[in-house]
Design a protein around this motif. Structure first.
Motif, mmCIF file in Angstrom:
data_model
loop_
_atom_site.group_PDB
_atom_site.id
_atom_site.type_symbol
_atom_site.label_atom_id
_atom_site.label_comp_id
_atom_site.label_asym_id
_atom_site.label_seq_id
_atom_site.Cartn_x
_atom_site.Cartn_y
_atom_site.Cartn_z
ATOM 1 N N ALA A 292 0.864 -1.176 0.000
ATOM 2 C CA ALA A 292 0.000 0.000 0.000
ATOM 3 C C ALA A 292 0.897 1.220 0.000
ATOM 4 O O ALA A 292 1.766 1.369 0.873
ATOM 5 C CB ALA A 292 -0.920 0.005 1.208
ATOM 6 N N LEU A 293 0.746 2.098 -0.973
ATOM 7 C CA LEU A 293 1.565 3.300 -1.111
ATOM 8 C C LEU A 293 0.698 4.520 -0.884
ATOM 9 O O LEU A 293 -0.455 4.563 -1.309
ATOM 10 C CB LEU A 293 2.179 3.358 -2.509
ATOM 11 C CG LEU A 293 2.979 2.118 -2.945
ATOM 12 C CD1 LEU A 293 3.467 2.292 -4.379
ATOM 13 C CD2 LEU A 293 4.155 1.869 -2.011
ATOM 14 N N VAL A 294 1.263 5.544 -0.164
ATOM 15 C CA VAL A 294 0.498 6.749 0.141
ATOM 16 C C VAL A 294 1.217 7.964 -0.411
ATOM 17 O O VAL A 294 2.452 7.985 -0.555
ATOM 18 C CB VAL A 294 0.277 6.891 1.663
ATOM 19 C CG1 VAL A 294 -0.576 5.768 2.181
ATOM 20 C CG2 VAL A 294 1.609 6.964 2.407
ATOM 21 N N SER A 295 0.454 9.017 -0.700
ATOM 22 C CA SER A 295 1.005 10.278 -1.207
ATOM 23 C C SER A 295 0.261 11.418 -0.543
ATOM 24 O O SER A 295 -0.972 11.473 -0.601
ATOM 25 C CB SER A 295 0.825 10.354 -2.730
ATOM 26 O OG SER A 295 1.245 11.602 -3.230
ATOM 27 N N PRO A 296 0.975 12.376 0.123
ATOM 28 C CA PRO A 296 0.316 13.471 0.831
ATOM 29 C C PRO A 296 -0.402 14.413 -0.130
ATOM 30 O O PRO A 296 -0.050 14.510 -1.309
ATOM 31 C CB PRO A 296 1.452 14.181 1.565
ATOM 32 C CG PRO A 296 2.687 13.804 0.820
ATOM 33 C CD PRO A 296 2.459 12.445 0.269
ATOM 34 N N TYR A 297 -1.408 15.135 0.409
ATOM 35 C CA TYR A 297 -2.234 16.008 -0.406
ATOM 36 C C TYR A 297 -2.481 17.308 0.340
ATOM 37 O O TYR A 297 -2.793 17.299 1.538
ATOM 38 C CB TYR A 297 -3.577 15.314 -0.694
ATOM 39 C CG TYR A 297 -4.647 16.230 -1.226
ATOM 40 C CD1 TYR A 297 -4.687 16.558 -2.583
ATOM 41 C CD2 TYR A 297 -5.612 16.771 -0.378
ATOM 42 C CE1 TYR A 297 -5.673 17.396 -3.080
ATOM 43 C CE2 TYR A 297 -6.600 17.608 -0.864
ATOM 44 C CZ TYR A 297 -6.631 17.925 -2.224
ATOM 45 O OH TYR A 297 -7.598 18.762 -2.707
ATOM 46 N N ILE A 298 -2.283 18.466 -0.362
ATOM 47 C CA ILE A 298 -2.680 19.773 0.159
ATOM 48 C C ILE A 298 -3.611 20.393 -0.863
ATOM 49 O O ILE A 298 -3.429 20.228 -2.072
ATOM 50 C CB ILE A 298 -1.476 20.687 0.443
ATOM 51 C CG1 ILE A 298 -0.578 20.825 -0.800
ATOM 52 C CG2 ILE A 298 -0.658 20.174 1.641
ATOM 53 C CD1 ILE A 298 0.584 21.818 -0.588
ATOM 54 N N ALA A 299 -4.595 21.109 -0.377
ATOM 55 C CA ALA A 299 -5.629 21.630 -1.254
ATOM 56 C C ALA A 299 -5.114 22.753 -2.146
ATOM 57 O O ALA A 299 -5.502 22.865 -3.309
ATOM 58 C CB ALA A 299 -6.814 22.127 -0.433
ATOM 59 N N THR A 300 -4.203 23.630 -1.609
ATOM 60 C CA THR A 300 -3.652 24.756 -2.376
ATOM 61 C C THR A 300 -2.158 24.835 -2.107
ATOM 62 O O THR A 300 -1.668 24.351 -1.068
ATOM 63 C CB THR A 300 -4.316 26.086 -1.964
ATOM 64 O OG1 THR A 300 -4.113 26.300 -0.550
ATOM 65 C CG2 THR A 300 -5.812 26.064 -2.281
ATOM 66 N N PRO A 301 -1.400 25.456 -3.017
ATOM 67 C CA PRO A 301 0.046 25.592 -2.784
ATOM 68 C C PRO A 301 0.319 26.367 -1.486
ATOM 69 O O PRO A 301 -0.364 27.352 -1.173
ATOM 70 C CB PRO A 301 0.525 26.385 -4.008
ATOM 71 C CG PRO A 301 -0.503 26.128 -5.061
ATOM 72 C CD PRO A 301 -1.788 26.003 -4.331
ATOM 73 N N THR A 303 3.810 27.304 1.411
ATOM 74 C CA THR A 303 5.198 27.111 1.892
ATOM 75 C C THR A 303 5.228 26.821 3.383
ATOM 76 O O THR A 303 6.274 26.517 3.952
ATOM 77 C CB THR A 303 6.041 28.366 1.608
ATOM 78 O OG1 THR A 303 5.430 29.506 2.260
ATOM 79 C CG2 THR A 303 6.114 28.599 0.108
ATOM 80 N N GLY A 304 4.039 26.908 3.986
ATOM 81 C CA GLY A 304 4.006 26.709 5.429
ATOM 82 C C GLY A 304 3.567 25.323 5.838
ATOM 83 O O GLY A 304 3.706 24.939 7.011
ATOM 84 N N ASP A 328 8.671 20.427 12.362
ATOM 85 C CA ASP A 328 8.559 21.614 13.201
ATOM 86 C C ASP A 328 7.120 21.945 13.587
ATOM 87 O O ASP A 328 6.861 23.001 14.155
ATOM 88 C CB ASP A 328 9.183 22.817 12.503
ATOM 89 C CG ASP A 328 8.646 22.999 11.094
ATOM 90 O OD1 ASP A 328 7.597 22.362 10.754
ATOM 91 O OD2 ASP A 328 9.238 23.741 10.294
ATOM 92 N N ALA A 329 6.238 21.070 13.272
ATOM 93 C CA ALA A 329 4.826 21.252 13.633
ATOM 94 C C ALA A 329 4.220 22.505 13.043
ATOM 95 O O ALA A 329 3.299 23.077 13.596
ATOM 96 C CB ALA A 329 4.648 21.236 15.146
ATOM 97 N N ASN A 330 4.770 22.935 11.889
ATOM 98 C CA ASN A 330 4.215 24.106 11.227
ATOM 99 C C ASN A 330 3.138 23.687 10.221
ATOM 100 O O ASN A 330 3.236 22.655 9.584
ATOM 101 C CB ASN A 330 5.309 24.886 10.482
ATOM 102 C CG ASN A 330 6.265 25.573 11.451
ATOM 103 O OD1 ASN A 330 5.886 25.982 12.557
ATOM 104 N ND2 ASN A 330 7.517 25.694 11.037
ATOM 105 N N GLY A 331 2.155 24.548 10.041
ATOM 106 C CA GLY A 331 1.131 24.324 9.021
ATOM 107 C C GLY A 331 0.283 23.097 9.319
ATOM 108 O O GLY A 331 -0.074 22.813 10.458
ATOM 109 N N GLY A 332 -0.030 22.330 8.286
ATOM 110 C CA GLY A 332 -0.871 21.135 8.408
ATOM 111 C C GLY A 332 -0.898 20.356 7.094
ATOM 112 O O GLY A 332 -0.079 20.586 6.200
ATOM 113 N N ILE A 333 -1.857 19.482 6.926
ATOM 114 C CA ILE A 333 -2.007 18.642 5.730
ATOM 115 C C ILE A 333 -3.495 18.429 5.471
ATOM 116 O O ILE A 333 -4.295 18.401 6.420
ATOM 117 C CB ILE A 333 -1.272 17.300 5.916
ATOM 118 C CG1 ILE A 333 -1.180 16.555 4.576
ATOM 119 C CG2 ILE A 333 -1.934 16.442 6.988
ATOM 120 C CD1 ILE A 333 -0.256 15.334 4.658
#
Length: 343
Positions: A292-301, A303-304, A328-333
């Protein structure tokens, strides 16, 4: 009604008939028929019809073979009379032949037309020398566009297939077709002996001898045969693939020949901490999940958003788990997509 009358040819008529057969230029046209109601004895010495009361010129006739003449007499005058005898007159007035009997041959009323068809049998002689004046109501020889008299074809004439005048009956046609069928089968037998065989191998089935019709067939593979991929005597068709398990819902699942199963899916939802997200397959792999392979996803570009994801432990037949990670626990996913292979 058609009657046969034995005529008595007069001496003078006989003389003219014989002379015509010897080639003399004598007209043997029968132009009139005399009618009588007198009972008389037909004698060769007669030169006139005894008791003649009417002479009819509307006659037709033709030789029909076997020294026989087919003659038709018509009288549509408004007269009533009875006939016991008649005489045939040539164009020059010669009484050619007579017939008579004690009982009436026919009777006519004033309101009817007399139409008498007579087959006249001559003892000897070439009756084709006799002709008749009015032939407009005698049936002619039948043709393709004309009704008339026609002769039935014999079996030999039907087989010869050269006569365009005679008529073939259902019996003769059946005999002809049966003979043609036997000849055709005999010809086929010499070209393709029925002892020969058509043999098949591989995917083709149905080989045997040629004594009857045969059908060569190639069986189509079933979905089960395509799935196990071991049968070597069937052909793969588009319908074979249609029977393999598949799903195009939120999770995509497709089964390939041989048993390989591909699953696709994803997870959506904003996360800002290193949480664990379980993935459960809509339908578990029958045996196991290979990878099983996973790939992260963000809704919009962004840098954070420094989060990423990784599969937690080995994938199971019914699913797997994904954990978010961040340095660094910045931003999210915003989620991840996944692909899984199994059987």
């Amino acid at each position: 009604m058609t009657l046969a009358f034995p005529l008595t040819v007069t001496r003078v008529g006989h003389t003219r008939f014989l002379s015509a057969q010897l080639g003399e230029n004598i007209d043997l046209s029968v132009s009139h028929v005399g009618l009588t109601d007198a009972a008389f004895v037909p004698a060769p010495t007669l030169t006139a019809l005894p008791g003649e009361f009417r002479r009819v010129s509307t006659i037709a006739g033709s030789a029909s073979g076997d020294s026989t003449v087919h003659m038709v007499v018509r009288d549509d005058a408004a007269l009533a009379y009875r006939v016991r005898g008649f005489g045939l007159y040539l164009t020059d007035g010669t009484l050619f032949a007579t017939y008579g009997q004690a009982n009436p041959i026919f009777e006519k009323s004033a309101l009817t037309a007399m139409h008498l068809a007579i087959d006249i049998a001559f003892p000897t002689g070439n009756v084709e020398l006799l002709t008749f004046g009015d032939t407009n109501f005698l049936l002619p020889t039948a043709g393709e566009d004309l009704a008339g008299i026609a002769e039935l074809a014999t079996e030999a004439e039907a087989n010869a297939a050269t006569d365009h005048r005679r008529i073939i009956t259902p019996l003769r046609l059946g005999q002809r077709l049966a003979a043609m069928r036997e000849a055709l089968l005999a010809t086929i037998a010499t070209k393709v002996p029925l002892t020969r065989r058509i043999e098949t191998n591989g995917l083709a089935l149905g080989g045997r001898g040629l004594e009857t019709d045969l059908t060569i067939s190639v069986p189509a593979a079933t979905a089960a045969q395509l799935l196990f991929a071991t049968a070597d005597n069937v052909a793969v068709t588009p319908a074979s693939f249609g029977g393999l398990a598949h799903n195009f819902g939120d999770q995509v699942s497709w089964t390939f020949p041989g048993g390989l199963i591909l699953k696709l899916g994803g997870h959506r939802g904003r996360a800002t901490s290193e949480v664990v997200v379980p993935v459960t397959f809509d339908t578990a792999f029958p045996t196991q999940c290979f990878r099983a392979l996973v790939s992260p996803y963000i809704a919009t570009p962004s840098t954070g958003d420094d989060y990423f994801c990784q599969r937690q432990g080995d994938a199971r037949a019914d699913g797997f788990s994904v954990q978010y990670q961040s340095d660094d626990a910045n931003g999210g996913i915003d989620g991840f997509d996944w692909i899984a292979l199994g059987r």
